[in-house]
Design a protein around this motif. Structure first.
Motif, PDB file in Angstrom:
ATOM      1  N   HIS A   1     -45.453 -23.747  29.761  1.00 25.11           N
ATOM      2  CA  HIS A   1     -46.595 -24.579  30.149  1.00 25.11           C
ATOM      3  C   HIS A   1     -47.943 -24.106  29.608  1.00 25.11           C
ATOM      4  CE1 HIS A   1     -44.106 -27.011  32.817  1.00 25.11           C
ATOM      5  NE2 HIS A   1     -43.560 -25.885  33.261  1.00 25.11           N
TER       6      HIS A   1
ATOM      7  N   ASN B   1     -52.490 -30.324  31.319  1.00 23.18           N
ATOM      8  CA  ASN B   1     -51.051 -30.572  31.440  1.00 23.18           C
ATOM      9  C   ASN B   1     -50.746 -31.531  32.583  1.00 23.18           C
ATOM     10  OD1 ASN B   1     -50.441 -28.824  29.343  1.00 23.18           O
ATOM     11  ND2 ASN B   1     -50.166 -27.061  30.698  1.00 23.18           N
TER      12      ASN B   1
ATOM     13  N   LEU C   1     -56.166 -26.421  30.154  1.00 24.07           N
ATOM     14  CA  LEU C   1     -54.905 -27.029  29.747  1.00 24.07           C
ATOM     15  C   LEU C   1     -54.723 -28.316  30.545  1.00 24.07           C
ATOM     16  CD1 LEU C   1     -52.573 -23.893  29.690  1.00 24.07           C
ATOM     17  CD2 LEU C   1     -54.110 -24.737  27.924  1.00 24.07           C
TER      18      LEU C   1
ATOM     19  N   LYS D   1     -41.446 -32.452  29.536  1.00 30.34           N
ATOM     20  CA  LYS D   1     -41.799 -33.682  30.241  1.00 30.34           C
ATOM     21  C   LYS D   1     -40.883 -33.831  31.448  1.00 30.34           C
ATOM     22  CE  LYS D   1     -44.896 -34.837  27.156  1.00 30.34           C
ATOM     23  NZ  LYS D   1     -44.878 -33.585  26.382  1.00 30.34           N
TER      24      LYS D   1
ATOM     25  N   GLN E   1     -53.831 -22.649  34.353  1.00 25.36           N
ATOM     26  CA  GLN E   1     -54.387 -23.862  33.763  1.00 25.36           C
ATOM     27  C   GLN E   1     -55.512 -23.580  32.770  1.00 25.36           C
ATOM     28  OE1 GLN E   1     -52.874 -26.802  34.441  1.00 25.36           O
ATOM     29  NE2 GLN E   1     -51.476 -25.518  35.630  1.00 25.36           N
TER      30      GLN E   1
ATOM     31  N   ASN F   1     -52.030 -29.535  24.902  1.00 28.23           N
ATOM     32  CA  ASN F   1     -53.063 -30.259  25.648  1.00 28.23           C
ATOM     33  C   ASN F   1     -54.238 -29.346  25.988  1.00 28.23           C
ATOM     34  OD1 ASN F   1     -51.421 -32.682  25.882  1.00 28.23           O
ATOM     35  ND2 ASN F   1     -50.178 -31.513  27.336  1.00 28.23           N
TER      36      ASN F   1
ATOM     37  N   GLN G   1     -45.190 -29.066  25.963  1.00 29.11           N
ATOM     38  CA  GLN G   1     -44.857 -28.891  27.377  1.00 29.11           C
ATOM     39  C   GLN G   1     -43.673 -29.776  27.746  1.00 29.11           C
ATOM     40  OE1 GLN G   1     -47.379 -30.678  30.279  1.00 29.11           O
ATOM     41  NE2 GLN G   1     -47.004 -29.129  31.844  1.00 29.11           N
TER      42      GLN G   1
END
Length: 682
Positions: free
Chosen positions: A208, A68, A66, A245, A115, A213, A243
């Motif tokens: 998340h 992110n 990910l 910002k 992640q 992404n 996600q």
């Protein structure tokens, strides 16, 4: 209790570390590499899939990442780490035990984090392994029981790191460089972790862990058609979400070169880090010159920093530097761990070498050698599936040209001495750099004050603080003999201590690069006999013995009989409680009071040895000894803690010595007046 024998372990460990850190042979001419391009497709939810077919071996790897943007966790710092710990602990369909059992059955490897996830297996099992990866990542089962267990583990780790000088250094460096309100500068504390609830973890995952992404890189013995069908089936229902910002302040470098000092009284050496933040992207024209500039300065064994601090001066096991790159702000950091006595000198040499690379063009010979070594290591990585996955992912996430890695060697070879000089001035900001030093203030600060570099002081959580009080006055009526007497009382009294005829201590420790823990054994007889050993399984790595005939050290099969002063010192150390003799010795005085392990301690010198006793508990908390090694004076300090009573006498169950890293010995068993025989000292 005498623990000077621990010092000799330094000789053993030094041999291991030096053997692991020798320079490598120079590579030959640069080869041409061919990196297979991935075939790609995108799911409706936004997840991009990259497939690289490689049928040389019957293996497949899956790498879900990910990409992110980093985010601030604030007063709940730790929620993302807890999320990482909980993903993979079973799913909504399969229990943790059954999930792990099936992975083991297939001989596969799989792990998860906040992640992404990674798995690898034989290609014949790849279909099922991909199913398990998708199930673990997309259907995690967050339970209160697992949450409590993982939180307890992190809390235990925080407590273990409380006195760790490297851990304190790492935390303070990032907090000062980036700021505590930046994702790279905030850190977990006991309080922020306690603020996190199971609901926070669930919300963090929902917000998340999204496909927006997400990239899945598949490499190995597979077919695109089959892989595409399986991925669409397993990940196609992953809900499309965006996600959140977030914004946070950009880090700002300091306006002048300065020392930021953190006083850790138990430190037996100083951790030094010179740091400034940078913004270097992989698609920047500066990238390749900056990579080589860092290799020359501190990225290579033969770098300026390592050849100076390690090879020329012998102050450290290694000095290095690193230069971050990517989409977000990173840092340049040059670092090493050195003895307290040479901290100020090491700082001078760090500054000198950074100024050197900013002022002098690198020689053609050094530039050529560094390029060749770097290219050789790059080529060695190219064939590894993990590297190919990383390259494919970098091209996507870092906005790199498709032939970035095909031209990698060419671009490295094209770097000139002029470019190295230019980027060194752009990214190694010696005039806007923090020199963060974590060490023992009483031994280090006086030397640092002579460098004419401004010094500011911080605690171990990067909060500004006053200059520490280095030494305190000894109260009237307190003498070396009263301190020794108080110690004897604190551990059980003279009668109980005098009744100790033998002590056997069994424990374990770890050293870097060792595949498994080492077993530690110490046996001592009041008649002047001693045996200390370190072993890895059945293999004895180091052994030292004192008996009525003499003393010897045996290391990895080689035996050395001790003579002269070495023999005298070893025999002097072979007593269970030396304070019984020291209390009767004239001429010893309290040198000063200084903080040790967050408490004040009396420091009593006896020749080249200094003993430290807690002013409140009376217990011995440390012992330092100066010795000559390779023509240099070295101070070796041993810390004692976790005192427990055994047959009416308190003994330390935790012994820590820094030998270039922390040799942390934890006792599992201590026996008094049993478990020792004459055969132990042969």
């Amino acid at each position: 209790m005498k623990k000077r024998q621990i010092i000799l372990i330094l000789l053993f460990v030094t041999g291991i570390m030096q053997a692991q850190d020798r320079p490598q042979p120079k590579p030959g001419n640069s080869p041409v590499v061919n990196i297979k391009k991935p075939q790609t497709f995108v799911l409706a939810n936004g997840m991009k899939v990259l497939v690289v077919e490689n049928h040389k071996l019957p293996r497949v790897s899956f790498n879900l990442t990910l990409d992110n943007a980093p985010f601030v966790e604030g007063n709940k710092k730790g929620v993302d780490e807890l999320t990482s710990s909980l993903i993979g602990n079973g799913t909504k369909k399969t229990s943790k035990e059954a999930f792990n059992e099936e992975i083991d059955f297939y001989g596969a490897g799989i792990n998860f984090s906040s992640q992404g996830a990674f798995a690898s297996s034989l290609s014949k099992y790849s279909g099922r392994i991909l199913e398990l990866l998708a199930e673990g990542a997309l259907q995690p089962n967050f339970t209160q029981a697992e949450f409590d267990k993982e939180k307890a583990k992190i809390l235990e780790g925080l407590k273990a790191d409380e006195k760790s000088v490297p851990a304190i250094e790492g935390r303070v460096v990032d907090a000062l460089a980036f700021g505590k309100n930046h994702p790279s500068g905030e850190f977990i504390t006991e309080q922020t972790l306690k603020n996190v609830t199971l609901a926070d973890v669930e919300a963090n995952y929902k917000n998340h862990f999204v496909p927006e992404n997400a990239y899945l890189v598949v490499i190995g013995d597979i077919k695109l058609k089959d892989t595409k069908a399986a991925v669409e089936k397993l990940f196609g229902k992953w809900e499309k979400r965006t996600q959140p910002k977030e914004t946070y302040p950009n880090p700002v470098n300091v306006s002048n070169l300065q020392i930021n000092f953190v006083d850790v009284p138990n430190a037996v050496q100083s951790e030094i880090a010179l740091v400034n933040t940078v913004n270097l992207k992989m698609n920047d024209p500066d990238f390749f010159p900056a990579v080589i500039a860092n290799q020359i300065l501190g990225g290579d064994f033969n770098s300026y920093l390592n050849m100076n601090l390690r090879e020329a001066h012998g102050w450290t096991y290694g000095a290095s530097s690193g230069l971050g790159s990517g989409k977000y702000t990173t840092k340049f950091k040059a670092a090493s761990a050195v003895r307290n006595a040479v901290t100020d000198s090491a700082v001078t040499e760090f500054v000198k070498e950074i100024k050197r690379i900013r002022a002098e063009k690198v020689s053609d010979e050094i530039l050529k050698t560094v390029k060749a070594g770097y290219i050789g290591r790059f080529v060695m990585q190219v064939e590894k599936p993990q590297a190919v996955a990383r390259y494919a992912l970098n091209i996507e996430t870092e906005n790199l040209p498709a032939d970035f890695y095909e031209k990698y060697i060419q671009n490295i070879n094209n770097v000139t001495a002029d470019e190295v000089l230019r980027v060194a001035n752009k990214y190694f900001l010696i005039d806007n750099m923090r020199i963060v030093i974590t060490g023992k203030g009483s031994e280090v600060i006086p030397g640092l004050e002579k460098l004419n570099i401004p010094i500011s002081y911080f605690d171990k959580y990067a909060n500004p603080t006053e200059k520490p009080v280095l030494k305190k006055e000894v109260p009237a009526g307190v003498t070396a003999k009263t301190v020794f007497s108080d110690y004897i009382k604190a551990i059980g009294g003279e009668k109980a201590v005098a009744s100790v005829k033998t002590i056997a201590m069994l424990g374990s420790t770890t050293i870097p690069q060792a595949p498994s823990p080492l077993s530690f054994t110490s046996k001592m007889d009041a008649k002047g006999k001693m045996m200390v050993s370190l072993a890895m399984g059945p293999m004895n790595l180091m052994k030292q013995v004192v008996n009525e005939k003499g003393a010897y050290i045996e290391q990895q099969g080689q035996r050395k009989n001790l003579e002269g002063k070495d023999l005298t010192d070893m025999k002097a150390s072979a007593v269970p409680f030396e304070e019984l003799q020291l209390s009767k010795k004239d001429g010893l005085t309290i040198d000063h009071i200084e903080p040790i392990n967050n408490s004040d301690a009396y420091a009593i010198k006896d020749g080249k040895t200094t003993y430290f006793y807690d002013t409140k508990s009376g217990l011995k908390v440390a012992e330092s000894k100066t010795a000559e090694q390779a023509g240099q004076t070295v101070t070796q300090t041993t810390n004692f803690g976790d005192y427990k009573e055994v047959k009416g006498v308190k003994v330390p169950f935790n012994i820590v010595q820094n030998v270039g890293f922390e040799l942390n010995i934890k006792m599992s068993q201590v026996k008094i007046n049993e478990g020792v025989s004459d055969a132990d000292f042969l």
